[in-house]
Write an enzyme that holds these catalytic residues in place. Structure first.
Site, short mmCIF file in Angstrom:
data_model
loop_
_atom_site.label_atom_id
_atom_site.label_comp_id
_atom_site.label_asym_id
_atom_site.label_seq_id
_atom_site.Cartn_x
_atom_site.Cartn_y
_atom_site.Cartn_z
N GLU A 57 0.82 -1.23 0.00
CA GLU A 57 0.00 0.00 0.00
C GLU A 57 0.85 1.27 0.00
OE1 GLU A 57 -2.67 0.35 3.36
OE2 GLU A 57 -3.61 2.14 2.55
N LYS A 62 -2.61 -2.16 -3.02
CA LYS A 62 -3.64 -1.30 -2.42
C LYS A 62 -3.27 0.17 -2.67
CE LYS A 62 -6.06 -0.31 1.91
NZ LYS A 62 -6.78 -0.95 3.01
P1 13P Z 1 -9.36 3.94 4.47
O1 13P Z 1 -10.24 3.20 3.48
O2 13P Z 1 -10.13 4.53 5.60
O3 13P Z 1 -8.43 4.90 3.79
O4 13P Z 1 -8.45 2.87 5.18
C1 13P Z 1 -7.90 1.87 4.42
C2 13P Z 1 -6.61 1.44 5.00
O5 13P Z 1 -6.41 0.31 5.32
C3 13P Z 1 -5.55 2.46 5.11
O6 13P Z 1 -4.34 1.84 5.39
#
Ligand code: 13P
Length: 336
Positions: free
Chosen positions: A178, A220
């Protein structure tokens, strides 16, 4: 490493109609969420809230393929003694674990962050696997404005993501990778697209260098979107078009699934954007949600510390809407 098995897990979590529930808020973040409904952030209340979500049985079975947990939750038992991990497994969803230890200020680059957590990670992975985690998450935070991010920030964060991902795969755990370009700020959608593209290209170079097998990861990313304070807010079609263009130019087709973060978008925006991408474009990967706020904000307000039925109904609704969006079958009239 059994890559076929990793690939199967990544596909299970992101299959059309299915997405990921991000319920891995750290202690500080969950306290902020609970403050908004005047509920104290005690271990029991955190357990009760997450148990409520995991016991929304039909929605969990039908729409949720994976749940990201915080360390505490991975070890917690429900009121009747059932481990929360078991509740998730019972609904055919896969438990996962957030393993980074947070974004820390960078040396020499004021206003930028580097995510920490690599020290000892290889040993921690063994325990997480024993506790039932079959995937993990690591979040890099990339601040954006006219001059940020620096190359140093992007390279250091992507390098850490790649080393984390290699450690995960060695432990037979699917890494969710991510690199989040934040929505905060007055930047345009085009600036967001430019920075997101640069981050993703750097990321895939680092993943290659560190020997990470793309068939066994889930990406992600953020969407390409206008900064929250930008005077011109791009519409749904523009977000979909620019996000897909960035992803197609930077994410190899070997990646089985891409699951977006919601990042502060409203519930409806997060759903509408995902839907527009799946409805309007031919894509080489599964494209779905891994939402925290956009899945939990409505049920959290409905629950307000005590109303379990209202909380579960609101969660089931948002999960269903995002499931439809992951197939390009949602429209606003379904919001009711
Ligand atoms: P949000 O969808 O609230 O941005 O959170 C997702 C997430 O796992 C951030 O690391």
């Amino acid at each position: 490493m059994n890559l076929e098995q990793l690939n199967k897990i990544a596909n299970h979590m992101t299959a059309p109609g299915t997405g990921i529930l991000a319920a891995d808020e750290s202690s500080g973040t969950i306290k902020k969420r609970f403050d908004s409904i005047n509920v104290q952030s005690t271990e029991t209340n955190r357990r009760n809230w997450r148990e409520l979500l995991f016991r929304t049985e039909q929605a969990m079975k039908d729409y949720i393929g994976g749940v990201i947990l915080f360390d505490e939750t991975l070890r917690q038992k429900s009121d009747d003694g059932t481990p929360l991990v078991k509740l998730i497994e019972n609904s055919d969803a896969i438990p996962g674990i957030k393993v980074d230890t947070g974004a820390k200020d960078m040396a020499a680059f004021a206003g930028e962050k580097i995510t920490s957590g690599l020290d000892g990670l290889r040993d921690r992975m063994q325990e997480y696997y024993q506790l039932g985690a079959r995937f993990a998450k690591w979040r890099a935070v990339i601040e954006i404005d006219d001059v940020r991010p620096s190359n140093a920030c992007v390279i250091a964060n992507c390098h850490a993501l790649a080393r984390y991902a290699a450690i995960c795969q060695e432990a037979q755990i699917v890494p969710i990778v991510e690199p989040e370009v934040l929505m905060d700020g007055g930047h345009s959608i085009d600036r967001c697209a430019e920075v997101t593209m640069a981050a993703l290209k750097t990321l895939f170079m680092e993943l290659h260098t560190q020997g990470v097998k793309l068939e066994g990861i889930v990406l992600k990313p953020n969407m390409a979107i206008s900064g929250k304070k930008c005077a011109h807010q791009a519409g749904v079609e523009e977000v979909a078009e620019k996000t897909v263009a960035v992803l197609k130019a930077s994410v190899p087709a070997a990646v089985p699934g891409i699951a977006f973060l919601s990042g502060g978008q409203s519930d409806l925006e997060a759903t509408a954007h995902l839907n527009a991408m799946n409805a309007g474009f031919d894509l080489p990967w599964n494209l779905t949600f891994s939402y925290g706020r956009a899945l939990q904000a409505a049920p959290l307000a409905a629950w307000a510390g005590s109303n379990i039925a209202a909380g579960q109904a609101a969660f089931a609704h948002r999960a269903k809407m995002n499931s439809l969006a992951s197939k390009g079958e949602w429209n606003e009239a379904m919001e009711g």
